[in-house]
Scaffold this motif. Structure first.
Motif, PDB file in Angstrom:
ATOM      1  N   VAL A  83       0.844  -1.191   0.000  1.00  0.00           N
ATOM      2  CA  VAL A  83       0.000   0.000   0.000  1.00  0.00           C
ATOM      3  C   VAL A  83       0.882   1.244   0.000  1.00  0.00           C
ATOM      4  N   LYS A  84       0.640   2.130  -0.924  1.00  0.00           N
ATOM      5  CA  LYS A  84       1.467   3.327  -1.053  1.00  0.00           C
ATOM      6  C   LYS A  84       1.147   4.355   0.030  1.00  0.00           C
ATOM      7  N   ASP A  85       2.153   5.153   0.364  1.00  0.00           N
ATOM      8  CA  ASP A  85       2.001   6.288   1.286  1.00  0.00           C
ATOM      9  C   ASP A  85       1.474   5.879   2.656  1.00  0.00           C
ATOM     10  N   VAL A  86       1.891   4.705   3.147  1.00  0.00           N
ATOM     11  CA  VAL A  86       1.524   4.232   4.478  1.00  0.00           C
ATOM     12  C   VAL A  86       2.797   4.111   5.308  1.00  0.00           C
ATOM     13  N   VAL A  87       2.801   4.678   6.513  1.00  0.00           N
ATOM     14  CA  VAL A  87       4.017   4.690   7.320  1.00  0.00           C
ATOM     15  C   VAL A  87       4.302   3.344   7.970  1.00  0.00           C
ATOM     16  N   TYR A  88       3.269   2.513   8.145  1.00  0.00           N
ATOM     17  CA  TYR A  88       3.460   1.200   8.767  1.00  0.00           C
ATOM     18  C   TYR A  88       4.308   0.330   7.850  1.00  0.00           C
ATOM     19  N   SER A  89       5.420  -0.175   8.358  1.00  0.00           N
ATOM     20  CA  SER A  89       6.364  -0.870   7.484  1.00  0.00           C
ATOM     21  C   SER A  89       6.819  -2.224   8.023  1.00  0.00           C
ATOM     22  N   LEU A  90       6.083  -2.790   8.985  1.00  0.00           N
ATOM     23  CA  LEU A  90       6.413  -4.125   9.455  1.00  0.00           C
ATOM     24  C   LEU A  90       5.914  -5.165   8.455  1.00  0.00           C
ATOM     25  N   PRO A  91       6.482  -6.360   8.467  1.00  0.00           N
ATOM     26  CA  PRO A  91       6.117  -7.385   7.472  1.00  0.00           C
ATOM     27  C   PRO A  91       4.681  -7.860   7.603  1.00  0.00           C
ATOM     28  N   ASN A  92       4.247  -8.552   6.578  1.00  0.00           N
ATOM     29  CA  ASN A  92       2.933  -9.181   6.534  1.00  0.00           C
ATOM     30  C   ASN A  92       3.157 -10.612   6.051  1.00  0.00           C
ATOM     31  N   ASP A  93       3.676 -11.459   6.924  1.00  0.00           N
ATOM     32  CA  ASP A  93       3.998 -12.827   6.534  1.00  0.00           C
ATOM     33  C   ASP A  93       3.832 -13.767   7.732  1.00  0.00           C
ATOM     34  N   GLU A  94       4.155 -15.028   7.525  1.00  0.00           N
ATOM     35  CA  GLU A  94       3.958 -16.040   8.557  1.00  0.00           C
ATOM     36  C   GLU A  94       4.775 -15.748   9.808  1.00  0.00           C
ATOM     37  N   GLU A  95       6.003 -15.323   9.602  1.00  0.00           N
ATOM     38  CA  GLU A  95       6.875 -15.038  10.748  1.00  0.00           C
ATOM     39  C   GLU A  95       6.326 -13.899  11.593  1.00  0.00           C
ATOM     40  N   PHE A 145       3.040   2.961  15.346  1.00  0.00           N
ATOM     41  CA  PHE A 145       3.838   2.886  14.124  1.00  0.00           C
ATOM     42  C   PHE A 145       2.993   3.044  12.863  1.00  0.00           C
ATOM     43  N   GLY A 146       1.674   3.149  13.023  1.00  0.00           N
ATOM     44  CA  GLY A 146       0.794   3.127  11.865  1.00  0.00           C
ATOM     45  C   GLY A 146       0.307   4.469  11.362  1.00  0.00           C
ATOM     46  N   TYR A 147       0.327   5.501  12.229  1.00  0.00           N
ATOM     47  CA  TYR A 147      -0.214   6.798  11.845  1.00  0.00           C
ATOM     48  C   TYR A 147       0.819   7.914  12.052  1.00  0.00           C
ATOM     49  N   PRO A 148       0.880   8.857  11.120  1.00  0.00           N
ATOM     50  CA  PRO A 148       1.665  10.068  11.383  1.00  0.00           C
ATOM     51  C   PRO A 148       1.021  10.846  12.530  1.00  0.00           C
ATOM     52  N   LYS A 149       1.818  11.585  13.256  1.00  0.00           N
ATOM     53  CA  LYS A 149       1.341  12.316  14.431  1.00  0.00           C
ATOM     54  C   LYS A 149       0.134  13.188  14.130  1.00  0.00           C
ATOM     55  N   GLU A 150       0.163  13.901  13.004  1.00  0.00           N
ATOM     56  CA  GLU A 150      -0.905  14.856  12.717  1.00  0.00           C
ATOM     57  C   GLU A 150      -2.218  14.188  12.340  1.00  0.00           C
ATOM     58  N   LYS A 151      -2.191  12.867  12.076  1.00  0.00           N
ATOM     59  CA  LYS A 151      -3.397  12.163  11.656  1.00  0.00           C
ATOM     60  C   LYS A 151      -4.205  11.588  12.827  1.00  0.00           C
ATOM     61  N   TRP A 152      -3.629  11.593  14.028  1.00  0.00           N
ATOM     62  CA  TRP A 152      -4.326  10.972  15.157  1.00  0.00           C
ATOM     63  C   TRP A 152      -5.685  11.596  15.455  1.00  0.00           C
TER      64      TRP A 152
END
Length: 329
Positions: free
Chosen positions: A55-67, A171-178
């Motif tokens: 997904v573009k322009d999303v600050v959350y950058s942790l994996p999305n996998d089995e591990e 880790f999912g939202y920029p500060k100003e978006k809360w």
């Protein structure tokens, strides 16, 4: 990595035998693998053998996998053990009503959602995330996944849900978006319904190797606009929203050493933290300008320090009721 399906940890977290989290829950059927393979080219991207959302322009950058699913399942039961519950809001009477609606924002691997759906079979649990990350073979019948990005607006009508739960999206939202996020959550919450937010703090009492890793994690996300002090502002966000009342705050601690009062619990906590570092391996190596071998040595040293220094972080829950202007309640 510690496996939550292991008997020792089932006993520690008091997990029913019919709940197969960990590697067991993460395994996909052949049909699921085929479906995932078809969509993976557009829905996911792969870096160094790890799968990430695309997904573009999303600050959350942790994996999305089995591990990462394993880590999230482990983390869920760790948090449930520390709090001795899955929520703090006074909602048990709501969950016991037929067709009550619960929304889990950023549901990830759906650990909390599945646990709640199993515990409260009369409730309808909706898990929302930017990409699918949930096992399908053991999905409770009262769980539904919705793919959506909160920052683009929630795809629900006003006053839809009886309870909305959001955990660990610092880790999912920029500060100003809360403030926008809180407004969206309250918009789809029924009058008289409850909102609960849960976040983590910075680490305290850290050793040099672990401090090096954690402070770099903080720097990486702060450069993306994330506020690592969000947990301290949850109460303020709730108060400023204007439609919430009876705002309550609870604080707990997650220790990595002797103050956990259980060596097994310490091992699980250490595993969760170091697995987080492993999930951020590439950006950490780049930021620290270190080799793969140096990174592994840093992880190894961090494991020892987390226990030796008894590193901890705070867990904060803030919950509140949406104002009901009618006289029915």
């Amino acid at each position: 990595m510690f496996n939550i399906s292991n008997y020792r940890y089932r006993h520690l977290f008091r997990i029913p035998s019919n709940i197969g989290m960990g590697r067991i829950i993460s395994k996909l059927s052949k049909k699921d693998e085929s479906i995932n393979l078809q969509r993976s080219q557009t829905e996911f991207r792969y870096v160094d053998g790890r799968r990430f959302h695309n997904v573009k322009d999303v600050v959350y950058s942790l994996p999305n996998d089995e591990e990462e699913s394993d880590r999230l399942h482990l983390q869920h039961f760790l948090l449930r053990y520390i709090w001795q519950n899955n929520f703090s809001a006074p909602i048990k009477h709501i969950l016991s009503k037929q067709d009550s609606k619960v929304l889990d924002i950023g549901c990830g691997a759906a650990s909390w959602s599945f646990d709640m759906a199993t515990s409260y079979p009369m409730a309808n649990i909706i898990g929302l995330d930017i990409s699918p990350h949930q096992p399908t073979q053991i999905k409770p019948t009262n769980f539904t996944f919705v793919k959506a990005n909160v920052l683009e607006g929630l795809p629900f009508e006003d006053d839809t849900f009886d309870f909305i739960f959001q955990r660990f999206l610092t880790f999912g939202y920029p500060k100003e978006k809360w403030p926008y996020v809180i407004n969206e959550l309250v918009r789809v919450l029924k009058p008289g319904g409850f909102l609960e937010l849960s976040e983590f703090s910075n680490q305290y009492d850290t050793g040099p190797s672990n401090q090096r890793l954690w402070f770099t994690v903080v720097k990486i996300f702060e450069e993306r606009g994330v506020d690592l002090n969000t947990c301290q502002k949850l109460e303020e966000y709730a108060q400023n929203q204007g439609q919430l009342e009876n705002i309550k705050k609870e604080v707990n601690q997650c220790y990595h050493g002797v103050r956990s009062n259980d060596i097994k619990l310490s091992k699980v906590t250490i595993s969760n933290t170091t697995s987080l570092y492993a999930s951020l391996k590439q950006p950490l190596m780049k930021a620290l300008n270190i080799s793969d071998d140096e990174f592994e040595e840093l992880i190894k040293a961090s494991k020892d320090e987390l226990f030796e220094f008894d590193t901890y972080y705070n867990l904060v829950r803030v919950y509140a009721r949406k104002i009901n202007n009618s006289n029915n309640e």
